[in-house]
Design a protein around this motif. Structure first.
Motif, PDB file in Angstrom:
ATOM      1  N   ILE A  39      76.157   7.694  66.278  1.00  0.00           N
ATOM      2  CA  ILE A  39      75.419   8.705  65.507  1.00  0.00           C
ATOM      3  C   ILE A  39      74.169   9.110  66.281  1.00  0.00           C
ATOM      4  N   SER A  40      73.969  10.397  66.448  1.00  0.00           N
ATOM      5  CA  SER A  40      72.819  10.907  67.210  1.00  0.00           C
ATOM      6  C   SER A  40      71.543  10.869  66.361  1.00  0.00           C
ATOM      7  N   GLU A  41      70.422  10.525  67.010  1.00  0.00           N
ATOM      8  CA  GLU A  41      69.127  10.519  66.313  1.00  0.00           C
ATOM      9  C   GLU A  41      68.509  11.912  66.279  1.00  0.00           C
ATOM     10  N   GLU A  42      69.033  12.820  67.075  1.00  0.00           N
ATOM     11  CA  GLU A  42      68.504  14.186  67.102  1.00  0.00           C
ATOM     12  C   GLU A  42      68.991  14.966  65.884  1.00  0.00           C
ATOM     13  N   VAL A  43      68.110  15.759  65.280  1.00  0.00           N
ATOM     14  CA  VAL A  43      68.490  16.608  64.144  1.00  0.00           C
ATOM     15  C   VAL A  43      68.925  17.959  64.700  1.00  0.00           C
ATOM     16  N   PRO A  44      70.192  18.360  64.546  1.00  0.00           N
ATOM     17  CA  PRO A  44      70.670  19.629  65.104  1.00  0.00           C
ATOM     18  C   PRO A  44      69.943  20.837  64.496  1.00  0.00           C
ATOM     19  N   GLU A  45      69.705  21.840  65.314  1.00  0.00           N
ATOM     20  CA  GLU A  45      68.985  23.033  64.867  1.00  0.00           C
ATOM     21  C   GLU A  45      69.710  23.735  63.723  1.00  0.00           C
ATOM     22  N   GLU A  46      71.075  23.757  63.795  1.00  0.00           N
ATOM     23  CA  GLU A  46      71.833  24.441  62.728  1.00  0.00           C
ATOM     24  C   GLU A  46      71.679  23.732  61.385  1.00  0.00           C
ATOM     25  N   GLU A  47      71.448  22.409  61.422  1.00  0.00           N
ATOM     26  CA  GLU A  47      71.238  21.668  60.166  1.00  0.00           C
ATOM     27  C   GLU A  47      69.860  21.973  59.599  1.00  0.00           C
ATOM     28  N   ILE A  48      68.887  22.128  60.479  1.00  0.00           N
ATOM     29  CA  ILE A  48      67.533  22.495  60.042  1.00  0.00           C
ATOM     30  C   ILE A  48      67.557  23.881  59.389  1.00  0.00           C
ATOM     31  N   MET A  49      68.290  24.800  60.006  1.00  0.00           N
ATOM     32  CA  MET A  49      68.379  26.175  59.483  1.00  0.00           C
ATOM     33  C   MET A  49      69.020  26.201  58.091  1.00  0.00           C
ATOM     34  N   ARG A  50      69.929  25.277  57.829  1.00  0.00           N
ATOM     35  CA  ARG A  50      70.670  25.254  56.564  1.00  0.00           C
ATOM     36  C   ARG A  50      69.823  24.703  55.415  1.00  0.00           C
ATOM     37  N   ARG A  51      68.770  23.961  55.737  1.00  0.00           N
ATOM     38  CA  ARG A  51      67.992  23.235  54.744  1.00  0.00           C
ATOM     39  C   ARG A  51      66.638  23.885  54.456  1.00  0.00           C
ATOM     40  N   HIS A  52      66.006  23.381  53.400  1.00  0.00           N
ATOM     41  CA  HIS A  52      64.631  23.770  53.093  1.00  0.00           C
ATOM     42  C   HIS A  52      63.722  23.009  54.058  1.00  0.00           C
ATOM     43  N   ASP A  53      63.072  23.725  54.934  1.00  0.00           N
ATOM     44  CA  ASP A  53      62.238  23.123  55.972  1.00  0.00           C
ATOM     45  C   ASP A  53      60.816  22.953  55.445  1.00  0.00           C
ATOM     46  N   ILE A  54      60.401  21.707  55.210  1.00  0.00           N
ATOM     47  CA  ILE A  54      59.045  21.462  54.698  1.00  0.00           C
ATOM     48  C   ILE A  54      58.243  20.605  55.687  1.00  0.00           C
ATOM     49  N   ARG A  55      58.537  20.775  56.962  1.00  0.00           N
ATOM     50  CA  ARG A  55      57.832  19.985  57.970  1.00  0.00           C
ATOM     51  C   ARG A  55      56.354  20.333  58.043  1.00  0.00           C
ATOM     52  N   ASP A  56      55.971  21.483  57.481  1.00  0.00           N
ATOM     53  CA  ASP A  56      54.555  21.869  57.486  1.00  0.00           C
ATOM     54  C   ASP A  56      53.797  21.283  56.290  1.00  0.00           C
ATOM     55  N   LYS A  57      54.516  20.670  55.345  1.00  0.00           N
ATOM     56  CA  LYS A  57      53.884  20.069  54.166  1.00  0.00           C
ATOM     57  C   LYS A  57      53.393  18.660  54.498  1.00  0.00           C
ATOM     58  N   THR A  58      52.302  18.236  53.869  1.00  0.00           N
ATOM     59  CA  THR A  58      51.792  16.873  54.064  1.00  0.00           C
ATOM     60  C   THR A  58      52.691  15.891  53.325  1.00  0.00           C
ATOM     61  N   VAL A  59      53.285  14.985  54.085  1.00  0.00           N
ATOM     62  CA  VAL A  59      54.199  13.972  53.538  1.00  0.00           C
ATOM     63  C   VAL A  59      53.761  12.608  54.074  1.00  0.00           C
TER      64      VAL A  59
END
Length: 721
Positions: free
Chosen positions: A246-266
């Motif tokens: 299993i790859s540790e990298e998150v594929p770009e197409e999976e990021i595009m499919r999801r709600h991207d909240i990487r800019d939110k404080t978590v």
């Protein structure tokens, strides 16, 4: 008149066949079992077989094999035959746990046959004993209850090997042939499986499957606890290989499919030594004054499709197991501590529950979404508590906002019926060899409550979400419409609550049980009343034992302990398989597809509940082991304690400093002759009237410890009178 050898052969053959009614036993197997040597014994064996055949007790099969004759009497449907699960005491007496009766059926050691601990067996009911208790005799082993047993390998004679079983594992020793010893040497603690047990007058045969370490070593003691509870440590090679690919990298197409909240404080808040970060939190205040809480959970199901080798292994395990000095994970380390773990400063796939919550704690709105997150900070509980207590941190605003909301949710939960249990937990300081050098009680911080309340809110919300889906549907029935996987908790045991009522009455505490149900409010009032008294630890423990065990099921009966009508486990899929199932169901329904059927969920619920109980037992056993090991270094020393239980044979005392229970035997109370008063739950001296009852404080001395049996014997030093 003594029996002839032919008659003894007949008796043993019938016993073997009755224990294995569907099995055909070859003639040469019988020769080995009965140790037939020479022509005379062979003739006797043939005579025994012919005699049984002539009496229609056996049938002959091809090649000289024999089998038990079909029972034409219809005994299997008789009221005198019951089926259940075998529980065998340390003394070798069996107790059949059966749905047929409220009480267990007692089976004496001579009537146990070849039954072992946890076997599913068929039992014939005999005449009641002198004490009017139901008695029985094992007729047939339907299913062996354990896949492995634990014991110590010993050598007897030149080529004979015996495994002395641990008491919790089996009530009898096993023999093992030299070919089945593997790498074990005498003195090793081993895990082994049953090969066969042909007759109760012989020893069962074993095959060693794993060497656990030298008997008495820390490694052997802890691995034995796992094996006793049917828990395996290592993963099969194919599972590890699957995880490694299993790859540790998150594929770009999976990021595009999801709600991207990487800019939110978590951020995450976990124990200092944690590596498997299941959950993260985000929080902000909306313009309308409402909280917007995000609970972000590792998206395990993205990496673990159904019916893969990884999924099958996770299902078998059901849960991670947390012993005193190690974790036995449900998922391989590559996933649990790597790919799925919500580590700081890394992009991770999550499944998020966003909740709009009013200032009074009411849920206003919610969404459940597949997301990509980037955790900004990893707090330990102690670091988060420093912020709550006024310390400064880059994320102080978010932590304090979450703490303020947690206070609101906690108060609301208790007002609405949640039971306020807070039992202390011992924490051990171990040396490099796993030996306990200190023990203290775990400090309960509000930072723990903060995380707990956020997770409870998310778990409750996803269960409500499915209820709302059903309401919006036009169909009437709900069993097959969006079946869901709940965490349920039934009403407590009324008899055990009555026992608590009787125990606290002498202290002037009014706790009445006078109806078929009890309110959580009454339980909370009792727990408040005994807080900071000598009764606190004991009544808390008794109340926990009175509670039904929480389980997993598609049949939603609510959660009594939490006071929730709808509750599911959503927040820990790295370490709990039920959470994996909940994620899959929610994703399926969001996509308009079916998930699991109601019947599938019943089966999964039963299995996961059983695995959870085994994990809890193993965790408790490991704590008790370390407590006994610790006190083994303090023989002759005195400790303050409080009476936590009373039996006719002795007094259980909880050592307050380490929350560890030992026993004072009645035979060691030499100042009087003490009798057990069943109605008043106390011991009373016949001559002087001195009374020992629940909650009484005393000073005791540790006089004996038994690490193998995990027992502590105490001696009374001062009873405060």
């Amino acid at each position: 008149m003594s029996k002839s050898k032919k008659e003894i052969f007949e008796e043993i053959i019938l016993d073997i066949l009755r224990s294995n009614p569907k099995v055909q036993i070859p003639y040469n197997a019988l020769q080995n079992i009965l140790q037939v040597n020479g022509k005379k014994d062979n003739d006797r064996l043939k005579g025994a077989i012919n005699s049984l055949f002539d009496r229609n007790l056996i049938v002959k099969r091809k090649g000289g094999a024999i089998q038990l004759a079909a029972d034409k009497s219809g005994d299997s449907g008789s009221k005198n035959v019951v089926t259940g699960k075998m529980d065998i005491s340390r003394r070798g007496t069996g107790y059949l746990i059966t749905d047929a009766f409220d009480e267990d059926v007692r089976i004496s050691s001579k009537n146990l046959g070849v039954a072992l601990q946890d076997d599913i067996v068929k039992v014939e009911l005999l005449k009641r004993g002198r004490d009017k208790r139901r008695e029985g005799k094992t007729l047939e082993i339907i299913e062996r209850g354990r896949s492995m047993y634990v014991g110590a390998l010993k050598k007897q004679g030149k080529d004979n090997y015996i495994i002395e079983s641990d008491q919790k594992s089996a009530h009898i020793d096993f023999f093992v042939l030299p070919d089945n010893i593997e790498e074990a040497t005498p003195g090793d603690k081993v895990a082994f499986e049953l090969v066969d047990w042909v007759h109760p007058k012989s020893l069962p045969e074993a095959r060693i499957i794993e060497v656990l370490g030298k008997e008495g070593s820390n490694e052997a003691n802890l691995l034995s606890i796992l094996a006793e509870n049917q828990i395996k440590v290592g993963f099969p090679e194919e599972v590890e290989a699957y995880a490694e690919n299993i790859s540790e990298e998150v594929p770009e197409e999976e990021i595009m499919r999801r709600h991207d909240i990487r800019d939110k404080t978590v951020f995450t808040i976990d124990p200092e030594d944690a590596k498997d970060f299941d959950d993260a939190i985000s929080i902000e205040m909306l313009d309308n004054g409402h909280y917007y809480l995000g609970v972000h959970i590792a998206d395990v199901t993205h990496y673990m499709p159904r019916e893969t080798t990884l999924d099958e292994e996770a299902y078998k395990r059901g849960t991670s197991v947390y012993l005193v000095d190690r974790v036995i994970p449900m998922l391989p380390e590559k996933l649990s501590n790597g790919v799925c773990s919500l580590r700081p400063h890394e992009d991770k796939l999550a499944y998020s529950c966003f909740m709009e919550i009013a200032p009074n704690g009411t849920l206003i709105d919610h969404t459940i979404e597949e997301t990509v997150i980037h955790s900004d900070h990893r707090f330990t509980y102690e670091q988060a508590q420093e912020v709550i207590d006024g310390g400064q941190n880059e994320y102080s605003m978010e932590v304090n906002m979450a703490a303020k909301l947690a206070h609101v949710l906690l108060d609301k939960r208790f007002r609405e019926g949640s039971i306020n249990f807070d039992t202390p937990e011992p924490i051990f300081v171990l040396d490099d060899n796993g030996k306990p050098i200190d023990v203290k009680l775990k400090e309960r911080l509000f930072a723990h409550r903060l995380v707990e309340e956020c997770m409870l809110m998310a778990n409750r919300t996803v269960a409500k979400h499915v209820k709302m889906m059903r309401r919006r549907s036009s169909k009437k029935t709900t069993k097959d419409l969006f079946p869901f996987f709940y965490r349920i908790h039934d009403q407590p045991d009324l008899e055990k609550l009555k026992n608590i009522e009787e125990n606290v009455q002498p202290f002037g505490i009014n706790f009445h049980i006078d109806s078929p149900t009890v309110s959580s409010k009454a339980i909370n009032m009792l727990l408040e009343e005994i807080e900071d008294t000598s009764l606190e630890l004991t009544v808390n423990d008794l109340m926990l034992r009175a509670m039904a065990k929480a389980e997993y099921s598609p049949n939603n009966i609510g959660h009594f302990g939490l006071g929730f009508e709808n509750y599911a486990h959503f927040t820990s899929p790295i370490r709990r398989y039920p959470d994996v199932v909940v994620h899959r169901l929610l994703k399926s329904y969001a996509a308009g597809k079916p998930g699991y059927s109601y019947e599938e969920l019943k089966k999964i619920g039963s299995h996961c509940s059983e695995q959870e109980r085994a994990a809890i037992d193993a965790e408790r056993d490991s704590v008790k082991l370390k407590q006994v090991e610790y006190l083994s270094q303090h023989l002759g020393e005195e400790f303050p304690g409080v009476i936590s239980g009373i039996m006719s044979s002795g007094i259980f005392v909880d050592l307050k400093d380490i929350h560890c229970e030992g026993m004072i035997r009645v035979s060691d109370l030499d100042d009087d002759y003490y009798e057990y008063d069943e109605k008043r739950h106390c011991l009373i001296g016949r001559n002087h009237g001195k009374k020992y009852q629940l909650g009484k404080e005393m000073r005791v001395k540790v006089v004996r410890t038994d690490v193998k049996a995990r027992q502590i014997d105490l001696e009374l030093v001062d009873d405060g009178e």
